[in-house]
Design an enzyme around this catalytic site. Structure first.
Site, PDB file in Angstrom:
ATOM      1  N   LYS A   1      -0.387   6.214   4.224  1.00  0.00           N
ATOM      2  CA  LYS A   1      -1.401   6.858   2.747  1.00  0.00           C
ATOM      3  C   LYS A   1      -2.486   7.383   3.354  1.00  0.00           C
ATOM      4  CE  LYS A   1      -0.739   8.428  -1.739  1.00  0.00           C
ATOM      5  NZ  LYS A   1      -0.392   9.944  -2.233  1.00  0.00           N
TER       6      LYS A   1
ATOM      7  N   ASP B   1       4.724   8.360  -1.475  1.00  0.00           N
ATOM      8  CA  ASP B   1       4.476   8.978  -2.868  1.00  0.00           C
ATOM      9  C   ASP B   1       6.175   9.531  -2.207  1.00  0.00           C
ATOM     10  OD1 ASP B   1       3.270   9.991  -1.351  1.00  0.00           O
ATOM     11  OD2 ASP B   1       2.145  11.654  -3.175  1.00  0.00           O
TER      12      ASP B   1
ATOM     13  N   ASP C   1      12.640  -1.983  -2.745  1.00  0.00           N
ATOM     14  CA  ASP C   1      13.498  -2.516  -3.907  1.00  0.00           C
ATOM     15  C   ASP C   1      14.329  -0.734  -3.935  1.00  0.00           C
ATOM     16  OD1 ASP C   1      13.172  -4.866  -4.210  1.00  0.00           O
ATOM     17  OD2 ASP C   1      12.733  -4.448  -6.193  1.00  0.00           O
TER      18      ASP C   1
END
Ligand code: NAD
Length: 358
Positions: free
Chosen positions: A192, A224, A252
């Site tokens: 990020k 993101d 995940d």
């Protein structure tokens, strides 16, 4: 023949059931690849607490340090939930990870054969997807100081610190590139860097390390966007390297392409000794009933052969046997119409049968 010392720590709940099947697979494959196995079994987690009053006895730690690789089942369960935090089963696992300096966690997300229909995503989106998330495991915001909750200006404030040193980034980046070299030679580094200085440094160092791996195609992606792209078009990825927290979340998300916890293996590497374990927990709701899916644990054995012993070919054989087994046989968690429902032990036996044909 080269001798390999393997420590098996079956742990709790379904851990011993799935470990038993995984060990059979390991024993079957080892001689084919010139490995002589020295297997040692030691307790960890709740089972170890019941025996010794600690979730990670010294003799288990010692055996881990003296092994070439560790195969771990799962730990925990309701029986130990009221224990003090310091002796909870999970502490055993964390201690093993830190003792063995396992700073890189490898979580593959692969669709095995016609399990494509078990995914919540459309078959055409996930069919053929094969992504490896390399997550930094011992640094970043989960460990950074200062951290805590304190009163400031009359109200409580919670705070954590996202900190990465150059050397921490360099070593995980190196693992990312090395894994990419063993796969499709495409590496996506996720950060990020637009808002977090620590990941601006991350991007800089990863780019620098990349100069030593000219054959790997490196790109950078914001976290993101990466989350969105995994759901939109997972097939664009080959290997992904990222920070502890982004890796926790993205692995995940990627794993869920595959539809079931019972199919997800993992490897933790970094130090000299790798640790291999299924992603799932001890599944107390089905333990002792021969209902557990042993495939995550069996696939973890494949990862051990590939990453600790450089036997990628053996890993491929394990995956092929799993794909063939799934064409006919299923445990309850992945059962589908037209398939034959079997238990944990039989699933292990069927995989062995197909292994022998490979
Ligand atoms: P879990 O992964 O044990 O189970 C979640 C659900 O998935 C359950 O319904 C379970 O039956 C099912 N499931 C999991 N693995 C399966 C398999 N191989 N085959 C078929 N079904 C499977 O997670 P949980 O219920 O949240 O946790 C149970 C215990 O495990 C807790 O004590 C938790 O702390 C511990 N845990 C340990 C690890 C680990 O050892 N690495 C990881 C996660 C949870």
């Amino acid at each position: 023949m080269s001798t390999k010392k393997i420590l098996v720590t079956p742990g709790d709940g379904i851990g011993p059931e799935v470990s038993e099947q995984a060990v059979q697979v390991l024993k079957n494959l080892a001689p084919r690849f010139g490995l002589q196995l020295e297997l040692t079994e030691k307790p960890v987690g709740g089972a170890a607490y019941d025996l010794t009053g600690t979730p990670i006895p010294d003799e288990t730690l010692e055996a881990a340090r003296n092994s070439d690789a560790v195969l771990l089942g799962a730990v925990g369960g309701p029986k130990w939930e009221s224990l003090d935090f310091s002796v909870r089963p999970e502490r055993g696992l964390l201690k093993l990870r830190s003792e063995l300096e396992l700073y890189a966690n490898l979580r593959p997300a692969v669709i095995y054969g016609d399990l494509v229909n078990a995914s919540t995503l459309k078959p055409e989106v996930v069919d053929g997807a094969d992504l490896m998330v390399v997550r930094e495991l011992t640094g970043g915001i989960y460990f950074g100081q200062p951290r805590g909750v304190e009163v400031r200006n009359g109200e409580r404030v919670g705070f954590n610190t996202l900190v990465y040193s150059e050397s921490e980034i360099r070593r995980i980046a190196k693992v990312g590139f090395e894994i990419a070299m063993k796969r499709g030679k495409i590496l996506t580094s996720v950060d990020k860097a637009n808002v977090l200085e620590s990941t601006e440094l991350w991007r800089e160092i990863v780019t620098e390390v990349g100069k030593d791996f000219p054959k790997v195609e490196l790109s950078h992606m914001y976290a993101d966007n990466a989350a969105m792209q995994i759901i939109r078009n997972p097939k664009q990825f080959d290997t992904m390297v990222t920070t502890n927290m982004f890796g926790d979340i993205l692995s995940d998300a990627a794993a869920m392409m595959t539809g079931s916890l019972g199919m997800l293996p993992s490897a933790s590497i970094g130090g000299n000794i790798g640790m291999y374990e299924p992603v799932h927990g001890s599944a107390p709701d089905i333990s002792g009933q021969d209902k557990a899916n042993p495939l995550a644990m069996i696939l973890s054995v494949g990862m051990m052969l590939r990453y600790s012993f450089d036997l990628g070919e053996a890993d491929e054989i394990v995956k092929q046997a799993v794909v063939k087994t799934l064409e006919t046989y299923r445990t309850g968690d992945i059962m589908a119409e037209g398939k034959t429902l079997i238990g944990c032990q039989e699933m292990g036996e069927r995989v062995l049968q197909f292994l022998e044909q490979e």
